[in-house]
Scaffold this active site. Structure first.
Site, short mmCIF file in Angstrom:
data_model
loop_
_atom_site.label_atom_id
_atom_site.label_comp_id
_atom_site.label_asym_id
_atom_site.label_seq_id
_atom_site.Cartn_x
_atom_site.Cartn_y
_atom_site.Cartn_z
N SER A 65 0.80 -1.24 0.00
CA SER A 65 0.00 0.00 0.00
C SER A 65 0.83 1.28 0.00
O SER A 65 0.28 2.36 -0.21
CB SER A 65 -0.93 0.02 1.21
OG SER A 65 -1.98 -0.87 1.00
N LYS A 68 0.48 3.45 -2.93
CA LYS A 68 -0.75 4.21 -3.22
C LYS A 68 -0.54 5.73 -3.36
O LYS A 68 -1.02 6.32 -4.33
CB LYS A 68 -1.82 3.92 -2.16
CG LYS A 68 -2.36 2.49 -2.25
CD LYS A 68 -3.22 2.14 -1.03
CE LYS A 68 -3.77 0.73 -1.08
NZ LYS A 68 -4.44 0.34 0.19
N TYR A 191 -3.14 -3.29 -10.22
CA TYR A 191 -2.95 -2.83 -8.83
C TYR A 191 -2.11 -3.83 -8.04
O TYR A 191 -1.22 -3.45 -7.26
CB TYR A 191 -4.33 -2.60 -8.20
CG TYR A 191 -4.31 -2.54 -6.70
CD1 TYR A 191 -3.88 -1.39 -6.04
CD2 TYR A 191 -4.72 -3.63 -5.93
CE1 TYR A 191 -3.86 -1.35 -4.64
CE2 TYR A 191 -4.70 -3.60 -4.55
CZ TYR A 191 -4.26 -2.46 -3.91
OH TYR A 191 -4.23 -2.41 -2.55
N TYR A 243 -4.75 4.69 7.59
CA TYR A 243 -6.08 4.08 7.71
C TYR A 243 -6.84 4.63 8.90
O TYR A 243 -6.75 5.82 9.20
CB TYR A 243 -5.97 2.55 7.78
CG TYR A 243 -5.12 1.98 6.67
CD1 TYR A 243 -5.45 2.23 5.33
CD2 TYR A 243 -4.01 1.21 6.93
CE1 TYR A 243 -4.69 1.71 4.31
CE2 TYR A 243 -3.24 0.69 5.91
CZ TYR A 243 -3.58 0.95 4.61
OH TYR A 243 -2.81 0.44 3.60
N VAL A 261 1.09 -3.60 3.96
CA VAL A 261 0.80 -4.84 4.68
C VAL A 261 2.03 -5.76 4.82
O VAL A 261 2.04 -6.66 5.66
CB VAL A 261 -0.40 -5.56 3.98
CG1 VAL A 261 0.03 -6.16 2.66
CG2 VAL A 261 -1.03 -6.59 4.87
N1 GLN Z 1 -1.94 -5.45 -1.86
C1 GLN Z 1 -2.56 -5.30 -0.58
C2 GLN Z 1 -4.06 -5.42 -0.70
O1 GLN Z 1 -4.64 -4.98 -1.62
C3 GLN Z 1 -2.22 -3.96 -0.04
C4 GLN Z 1 -2.83 -3.71 1.31
C5 GLN Z 1 -1.93 -2.99 2.24
O2 GLN Z 1 -0.73 -2.89 2.05
N2 GLN Z 1 -2.49 -2.54 3.33
O3 GLN Z 1 -4.73 -5.95 0.12
#
Ligand code: GLN
Length: 404
Positions: A65, A68, A191, A243, A261
């Site tokens: 993430s 992003k 993605y 988040y 994550v």
């Molecule tokens: N690729 C992970 C997902 O879509 C990214 C989520 C994350 O890093 N929090 O669930």
């Protein structure tokens, strides 16, 4: 002399390691469950491109993430503010990263949660770009932010593809509301590939500093995206990057940040420093436990909280020479510091106090380190007004701080 900065980072690392081993490895992507939970690394990058790194700094992990905000930056640069804002909002969701978070008009609430990030991926590249072109643009763009070509971890990518039901469901929902430009399967594939790019903590620090330096990569010198894009991205990171822990993070750490994550955390303090951290165990919000701890320590130790009031520009005037102080009969207003709005306002008051005694005025800027656009405009206007009032004015500006 050896700089004490690496020692300071080492001390933070050890302290945060000793503080406990709580948290869990990511459960959503099977391949990530094999990560070594003890790995821990920390890196800093400064505006002039100096990098410091400690711990498992060579270890590479998937960006997840943390990609992003950078893809949001690319979309803004490629499509402009209005088109991107038409598809993705900027409000904190207060929900988990993989929640169905849509506004009434069908826009995902922000680009830092999955539903918004999948939508943003499809906005990278020129208008009319195919899904393949968007993904290529994303990987090339992430690499430019990092200053080196990033590879993709095919095993993690394949693993996430096998468990993508939830992301697919999110993509179908946005598509149904008319806000996703690509086919849901294509957007999610792209993605997932974006999330599987491999980075180390040094890369994160450089990427963060690029955002914090107005879009210019401090190592390669390349202007990756325009400065207005970085302001937009950092603002959204500050309110949505961590988040549903974003509020707590902003009050305790106070650095615009983004977590992933796989255990990475990236933070950018505008104009000062980019930070990267990595440690795979996550808290219940999906943020690295040791990474977050390290950010909190660093912020306290180094005074990095964004909301900490900077030292007030109290002494813009470092000297005032009256006409009869020396033989040349000049009045000198000597200014110093960094000329932003508040400093320039104080400087203008010094110019305002210049009496109408016919003595020529020297505005000495040789100790002014820099001026932003507003500071320049205000000082020029002050000089202009002095002249209009009939004063003879000379500006000493050896470094050209008033030049555009
Ligand atoms: N690729 C992970 C997902 O879509 C990214 C989520 C994350 O890093 N929090 O669930």
């Amino acid at each position: 002399m050896r700089s004490p900065v690496p020692d300071l980072l080492d001390a933070v690392l050890e302290e945060c390691r000793d503080a406990g081993d709580d948290g869990e490895l990511a459960g959503s992507i099977p391949e990530l469950a094999d990560a070594d939970p003890e790995r821990f690394a920390l890196a800093l990058c400064t505006v002039d491109g100096t990098r410091y790194a400690v711990g498992d700094a060579e270890h590479r992990f998937t960006i997840q993430s943390i990609s992003k905000p950078f893809v949001y930056a690319l979309a803004l640069a490629d499509r402009g503010y209005d088109e991107v804002l038409d598809h993705v909002g900027v409000e904190p969701s207060g929900d988990a990263f993989n929640e169905i978070s849509l506004e009434d008009n069908g826009r995902p609430r922000n680009p830092m949660i999955n539903i918004g990030a999948i939508t943003t991926h499809a906005l990278a590249g020129p208008r009319g770009a195919t899904a393949e072109q968007s993904t290529a643009r994303v990987l090339e763009g992430l690499s430019t932010f990092a200053g080196r070509e990033l590879e993709v971890d095919e095993a993690v990518e394949a693993s996430e593809r096998e468990t993508a039901d939830r992301n697919l469901a999110l993509a179908y929902l946005v598509r149904a509301r008319g806000k996703l430009q690509d086919e849901p399967h294509d957007a999610v594939d792209g993605y997932i590939r974006q999330c599987s790019a491999l980075v180390d903590v040094r890369d994160l620090a450089v990427m963060a500093m690029t955002l914090g330096a107005g879009g210019r990569n401090p190592v390669t010198g390349e202007q990756v995206v325009p400065a207005w894009v970085c302001r937009q991205v950092l603002s959204v990171m500050a309110t949505c990057g961590m988040y549903d822990a974003a509020g707590d993070w902003m009050t305790t750490v106070g650095i615009p940040a983004k977590s992933g994550v796989s255990g990475g955390v990236l933070g950018a303090l505008p104009g000062q420093v980019g930070i990267g951290a990595f440690s795979p165990r996550l808290d219940r919000f999906g943020n690295s436990v040791r990474g977050s701890r390290a950010f909190e320590r660093l912020s306290t130790e180094m005074g990095l909280h964004l909301m900490h009031a900077p030292e007030v520009a109290a002494h813009v005037l470092y000297g005032l020479v009256e006409p009869d102080d020396d033989a040349d009969g000049l009045r000198e207003v000597r200014l110093q510091g960094t000329m932003h709005f508040a400093a320039a306002e104080a400087a203008l008051r010094e110019l305002e106090a210049v009496p109408d005694d016919g003595a020529p005025v020297v505005v000495d800027l040789s100790r002014v380190g820099s001026a932003n656009a507003v500071g320049r405009r205000m000082l020029r206007e002050g000089v202009e007004r002095l002249r209009r009032d009939g004063h003879e004015v000379r500006v000493e500006d050896p470094d050209g701080v008033l030049d555009d």
